[in-house]
Design an enzyme around this catalytic site. Structure first.
Site, PDB file in Angstrom:
ATOM      1  N   LYS A  43     -17.485 108.927  13.695  1.00 31.54           N
ATOM      2  CA  LYS A  43     -16.029 108.869  13.497  1.00 31.54           C
ATOM      3  C   LYS A  43     -15.343 108.433  14.792  1.00 31.54           C
ATOM      4  O   LYS A  43     -15.961 108.452  15.868  1.00 31.54           O
ATOM      5  CB  LYS A  43     -15.530 110.247  13.052  1.00 31.54           C
ATOM      6  CG  LYS A  43     -15.717 111.356  14.086  1.00 31.54           C
ATOM      7  CD  LYS A  43     -15.492 112.731  13.472  1.00 31.54           C
ATOM      8  CE  LYS A  43     -15.630 113.821  14.522  1.00 31.54           C
ATOM      9  NZ  LYS A  43     -15.671 115.161  13.902  1.00 31.54           N
ATOM     10  N   ARG A 141      -9.830 125.445   8.451  1.00 35.38           N
ATOM     11  CA  ARG A 141      -9.328 124.069   8.555  1.00 35.38           C
ATOM     12  C   ARG A 141      -9.546 123.393   7.199  1.00 35.38           C
ATOM     13  O   ARG A 141      -8.893 123.747   6.242  1.00 35.38           O
ATOM     14  CB  ARG A 141     -10.052 123.343   9.705  1.00 35.38           C
ATOM     15  CG  ARG A 141      -9.372 122.079  10.153  1.00 35.38           C
ATOM     16  CD  ARG A 141     -10.096 121.398  11.311  1.00 35.38           C
ATOM     17  NE  ARG A 141     -11.374 120.812  10.905  1.00 35.38           N
ATOM     18  CZ  ARG A 141     -12.185 120.127  11.728  1.00 35.38           C
ATOM     19  NH1 ARG A 141     -11.858 119.969  13.004  1.00 35.38           N
ATOM     20  NH2 ARG A 141     -13.310 119.626  11.286  1.00 35.38           N
ATOM     21  N   HIS A 173     -18.190 123.696   7.920  1.00 37.64           N
ATOM     22  CA  HIS A 173     -18.149 123.339   9.346  1.00 37.64           C
ATOM     23  C   HIS A 173     -17.928 124.619  10.155  1.00 37.64           C
ATOM     24  O   HIS A 173     -17.186 125.500   9.721  1.00 37.64           O
ATOM     25  CB  HIS A 173     -16.996 122.348   9.562  1.00 37.64           C
ATOM     26  CG  HIS A 173     -17.054 121.582  10.852  1.00 37.64           C
ATOM     27  ND1 HIS A 173     -18.204 121.039  11.375  1.00 37.64           N
ATOM     28  CD2 HIS A 173     -16.058 121.245  11.720  1.00 37.64           C
ATOM     29  CE1 HIS A 173     -17.913 120.404  12.512  1.00 37.64           C
ATOM     30  NE2 HIS A 173     -16.621 120.522  12.750  1.00 37.64           N
ATOM     31  N   ARG A 229     -25.374 117.354  11.274  1.00 42.96           N
ATOM     32  CA  ARG A 229     -24.324 116.358  11.484  1.00 42.96           C
ATOM     33  C   ARG A 229     -23.904 116.301  12.948  1.00 42.96           C
ATOM     34  O   ARG A 229     -22.766 116.599  13.294  1.00 42.96           O
ATOM     35  CB  ARG A 229     -23.084 116.693  10.643  1.00 42.96           C
ATOM     36  CG  ARG A 229     -23.288 116.852   9.158  1.00 42.96           C
ATOM     37  CD  ARG A 229     -21.941 116.992   8.435  1.00 42.96           C
ATOM     38  NE  ARG A 229     -21.081 118.009   9.021  1.00 42.96           N
ATOM     39  CZ  ARG A 229     -21.023 119.281   8.635  1.00 42.96           C
ATOM     40  NH1 ARG A 229     -21.757 119.703   7.625  1.00 42.96           N
ATOM     41  NH2 ARG A 229     -20.210 120.128   9.247  1.00 42.96           N
ATOM     42  N   TYR A 274       4.389 106.545  41.650  1.00 44.27           N
ATOM     43  CA  TYR A 274       5.672 107.118  41.224  1.00 44.27           C
ATOM     44  C   TYR A 274       5.845 108.555  41.692  1.00 44.27           C
ATOM     45  O   TYR A 274       4.932 109.375  41.567  1.00 44.27           O
ATOM     46  CB  TYR A 274       5.770 107.108  39.692  1.00 44.27           C
ATOM     47  CG  TYR A 274       5.844 105.739  39.088  1.00 44.27           C
ATOM     48  CD1 TYR A 274       6.822 104.820  39.474  1.00 44.27           C
ATOM     49  CD2 TYR A 274       4.939 105.363  38.103  1.00 44.27           C
ATOM     50  CE1 TYR A 274       6.891 103.562  38.886  1.00 44.27           C
ATOM     51  CE2 TYR A 274       4.998 104.111  37.508  1.00 44.27           C
ATOM     52  CZ  TYR A 274       5.972 103.217  37.910  1.00 44.27           C
ATOM     53  OH  TYR A 274       6.019 101.977  37.326  1.00 44.27           O
ATOM     54  N   CYS A 321      -0.438 105.654  36.454  1.00 43.13           N
ATOM     55  CA  CYS A 321       0.612 104.867  35.806  1.00 43.13           C
ATOM     56  C   CYS A 321       0.079 104.314  34.481  1.00 43.13           C
ATOM     57  O   CYS A 321      -1.040 104.608  34.083  1.00 43.13           O
ATOM     58  CB  CYS A 321       1.041 103.723  36.720  1.00 43.13           C
ATOM     59  SG  CYS A 321       1.399 104.259  38.401  1.00 43.13           S
ATOM     60  N   MET A 322       0.878 103.465  33.840  1.00 45.87           N
ATOM     61  CA  MET A 322       0.465 102.971  32.526  1.00 45.87           C
ATOM     62  C   MET A 322      -0.784 102.090  32.608  1.00 45.87           C
ATOM     63  O   MET A 322      -1.676 102.185  31.765  1.00 45.87           O
ATOM     64  CB  MET A 322       1.602 102.187  31.869  1.00 45.87           C
ATOM     65  CG  MET A 322       1.306 101.807  30.427  1.00 45.87           C
ATOM     66  SD  MET A 322       2.644 100.886  29.662  1.00 45.87           S
ATOM     67  CE  MET A 322       3.932 102.115  29.605  1.00 45.87           C
ATOM     68  N   ASP A 323      -0.841 101.236  33.647  1.00 43.78           N
ATOM     69  CA  ASP A 323      -1.936 100.265  33.734  1.00 43.78           C
ATOM     70  C   ASP A 323      -2.737 100.371  35.019  1.00 43.78           C
ATOM     71  O   ASP A 323      -3.599  99.533  35.266  1.00 43.78           O
ATOM     72  CB  ASP A 323      -1.378  98.843  33.637  1.00 43.78           C
ATOM     73  CG  ASP A 323      -0.710  98.594  32.307  1.00 43.78           C
ATOM     74  OD1 ASP A 323      -1.433  98.305  31.343  1.00 43.78           O
ATOM     75  OD2 ASP A 323       0.520  98.748  32.225  1.00 43.78           O
TER      76      ASP A 323
HETATM   77  C1  LIG Z   1     -16.827 115.840  14.156  1.00 44.94           C
HETATM   78  C2  LIG Z   1     -17.569 116.555  13.133  1.00 44.94           C
HETATM   79  C3  LIG Z   1     -18.945 116.765  13.300  1.00 44.94           C
HETATM   80  C4  LIG Z   1     -19.668 116.472  14.585  1.00 44.94           C
HETATM   81  O1  LIG Z   1     -19.266 117.440  15.530  1.00 44.94           O
HETATM   82  P1  LIG Z   1     -19.866 117.447  17.023  1.00 44.94           P
HETATM   83  O2  LIG Z   1     -19.372 118.695  17.614  1.00 44.94           O
HETATM   84  O3  LIG Z   1     -19.295 116.244  17.684  1.00 44.94           O
HETATM   85  O4  LIG Z   1     -21.312 117.378  16.880  1.00 44.94           O
HETATM   86  C5  LIG Z   1     -19.636 117.330  12.246  1.00 44.94           C
HETATM   87  N1  LIG Z   1     -19.004 117.663  11.100  1.00 44.94           N
HETATM   88  C6  LIG Z   1     -17.670 117.499  10.931  1.00 44.94           C
HETATM   89  C7  LIG Z   1     -17.030 117.923   9.679  1.00 44.94           C
HETATM   90  C8  LIG Z   1     -16.909 116.935  11.949  1.00 44.94           C
HETATM   91  O5  LIG Z   1     -15.604 116.770  11.776  1.00 44.94           O
END
Ligand SMILES: *Cc1c(COP(=O)(O)O)cnc(C)c1O
Length: 577
Positions: A43, A141, A173, A229, A274, A321-323
């Protein structure tokens, strides 16, 4: 070039992503979770590393699933041709579910509204949606808490009966898997177990049950189930506050560097950037780094962010700064000039800062540091092409590919290789029968100017070709039946390997037992060509890669051996695009 950048393609900074590190990290994670398949979580554009090359590398290293939060990423993976299961889990009402089902994307179902929309989309798509029912086991969540989830389960199984969905998975999760031994982890596992019991009692036929992120993959075996995962750990970063990446066998894959835009002398008492939150205390050299918060450099790194220039660590002087931001390089005409490379973070070799160092000084986590690096900075993906099976050796040169349309090209490559070889070198050739291993060796022999003829070494084990010009001899070995090169030395040849160039024709898969210093050459059919005997001969592709200290730092593309780096050819492997 990042999408939408219609400019010159020039940028004075770059993100270098080490795909070999990604592959090694995935292998490490898979070994630690032997009972489970691995879903590589890619992701947020692969946590900022570039989703598509990361996905290729992760799959090469043994991942068999891909996970994206946003649907968009899942569509992009399908568009890139990936056929493995892909799960997406973030969307809102009105998402393009029918298209997702059409693209065979697995969908998380966290709530009744999602099931309703997915069922409607499945009817539209004319095929069942593959769904993973998400139970909130305590994170607070996504997903439904256990009681409403049970209703969701029954509704989904009813839809399965009607052929509208296929309930593929049950998942959840963890909130605190990174806090070792925290009782909350086991409390969540218990709720998950209860959800699984209910799914079982209701007649669900699940393909996968999954719960573990990186931390749980590494530290909570009970949470592995059928599929893990990991995200962060794939990129070589540690999810644990008190254990670094190296300690848990991971290697950070991302390195962020920029070319200094300006180096100039400044007097004592000069305010910098700045608000003048930094003032020089002596005559000194200031360096301007052309990266700023517009690139994702946290403004909170003002006066605290670590940057390495010419082997020395500095701290950002004044505000980001920005850049751009400024470094105080120190007095005495620091031996650097504009154009010198500044490393913001990398794997941590030779004292360079890491993403974790940046996270610590700005009060965040390394997840955020790597993910927020702006897409306008070009990503450069380095690492060996596949075809070597991963030898686990450090100091590996980037692989290069040389197309070999015919025997002449193969022999010519051998001659060019000879220009690079010196006494004591070991060349390992792999490739099937007729791939051109002996032809290549004949070219090496011609280039070294040794006595011929070079012929197939089959049945003779090793043949010595003495130099005709006082250079190294060529020792040509058929190592097919050998256990190690020591046996060659024991043959009592008229040459010592230390004074010769040794070319070993070797079967695939056993090169690991050879010396770490070696030049590997594999002769393969070009990707995508079959073995149909009636088809015209597609020729071969030589993949060259050096390993070990002898070859470390030698850029094979700069030696005249390889014509073009992998990725400049007509059909480059996806991981170097
Ligand atoms: C991001 C995410 C993961 C991976 O988590 P890590 O801590 O980066 O290994 C696994 N499952 C879900 C639902 C996530 O959102």
């Amino acid at each position: 070039m990042p999408p939408g950048d219609a400019g010159s393609g020039y940028y004075p900074a770059r993100v270098i992503v080490d795909l070999d590190a990604i592959r090694a990290n995935v292998r490490r994670l898979a070994q630690g979770a032997p009972s489970a398949a691995v879903m590589a979580v890619v992701k947020a554009d692969g946590y900022g590393h570039g989703m598509l090359p990361v996905a290729v590398a992760a799959l090469e290293a043994g991942a068999t699933w891909l996970g994206t939060a946003q649907l968009d990423g899942a569509f992009a993976l399908r568009a890139a041709g990936h056929e493995v299961p892909v799960l997406a889990w973030i969307y809102a009402p009105g998402a393009p579910f029918a298209a997702a089902i059409g693209a065979d994307i697995d969908l998380s179902v966290p709530a009744p509204w999602a099931l309703i929309e997915v069922i409607r989309a499945a009817r539209e798509a004319g095929r069942p949606a593959r769904v993973h029912l998400k139970v909130d086991t305590g994170l607070g969540r996504g997903g439904s808490f256990l009681e409403p989830w049970t209703d969701l389960l029954h509704a989904a199984l009813a839809a399965e009966q009607r052929g509208e969905v296929r309930v593929v998975g049950v998942w959840s999760h963890l909130a605190r898997a990174d806090e070792q031994g925290h009782p909350g982890v086991h409390a969540q596992i218990e709720v998950f177990e209860e959800a699984l019991r209910r799914a079982d009692a209701a007649g669900a036929r699940l393909e996968v049950r999954h719960l573990a992120n990186s931390a749980a993959t590494l530290a909570v075996p009970e949470a592995h189930y059928d599929l893990v995962r990991p995200g962060l750990a794939i990129y070589g970063l540690s999810p644990f506050a008190h254990r670094g990446a190296a300690e848990i066998g991971l290697r950070p894959a991302m390195r962020l560097e920029a070319d200094l835009a300006l180096v100039k002398a400044a007097p004592a008492g000069q305010g910098v950037s700045y608000g003048h939150t930094y003032t020089t205390t002596r005559e000194t050299m200031l360096g301007v780094v052309p990266l700023g918060y517009g690139d994702g450099i946290p403004r909170h790194a003002s006066n605290v962010g670590p940057v390495q220039v010419a082997g020395r660590r500095h701290t950002i002087a004044g505000r980001v700064c920005m850049d751009q931001f400024v470094l105080d390089l120190g007095p005495g005409g620091a031996p650097v000039a504009a154009g010198e490379r500044a490393v913001l973070f990398g794997a941590g070799d030779d004292g360079e800062p890491t993403a974790r160092d940046w996270a610590d000084v700005v009060g965040t986590i390394d997840y955020e540091i790597v993910t927020r690096i702006g897409s306008r900075i070009p990503r450069v993906h380095v690492g060996s092409a596949d075809g070597f099976g991963g030898t686990g050796v450090s100091d590996v040169t980037a692989a290069v590919e040389v197309p070999l349309p015919d025997q002449e090209a193969t022999e010519a490559l051998g001659r060019r290789l000879a220009g690079l070889l010196r006494a004591g070198d070991l060349v390992v050739l792999t490739g099937d029968l007729g791939a051109g291993k002996t032809t290549l060796t004949r070219g090496i022999g011609a280039g070294l100017d040794v006595r011929g003829p070079v012929a197939s070494p089959t049945f003779i084990i090793a043949r010595v070709h003495p130099s005709l010009v006082g250079g190294p001899d060529l020792v040509h070995v058929d190592a097919y039946r050998l256990e190690s090169l020591d046996e060659v030395d024991a043959l009592d040849l008229d040459a010592s390997l230390a004074d010769s160039v040794t070319v070993v024709e070797w079967g695939e898969g056993v090169v690991e037992s050879l010396s770490e210093d070696r030049l590997e050459v594999s002769l393969d059919r070009p990707r995508g060509t079959g073995t149909d005997p009636g088809a015209p001969d597609p020729g071969r592709v030589a993949r060259l890669r050096g390993t070990g200290p002898r070859w470390s730092g030698i850029d094979l593309t700069g030696t005249g051996v390889a014509v073009g780096r992998v990725g400049e050819q007509a059909d480059p492997p996806a991981d170097v695009r």
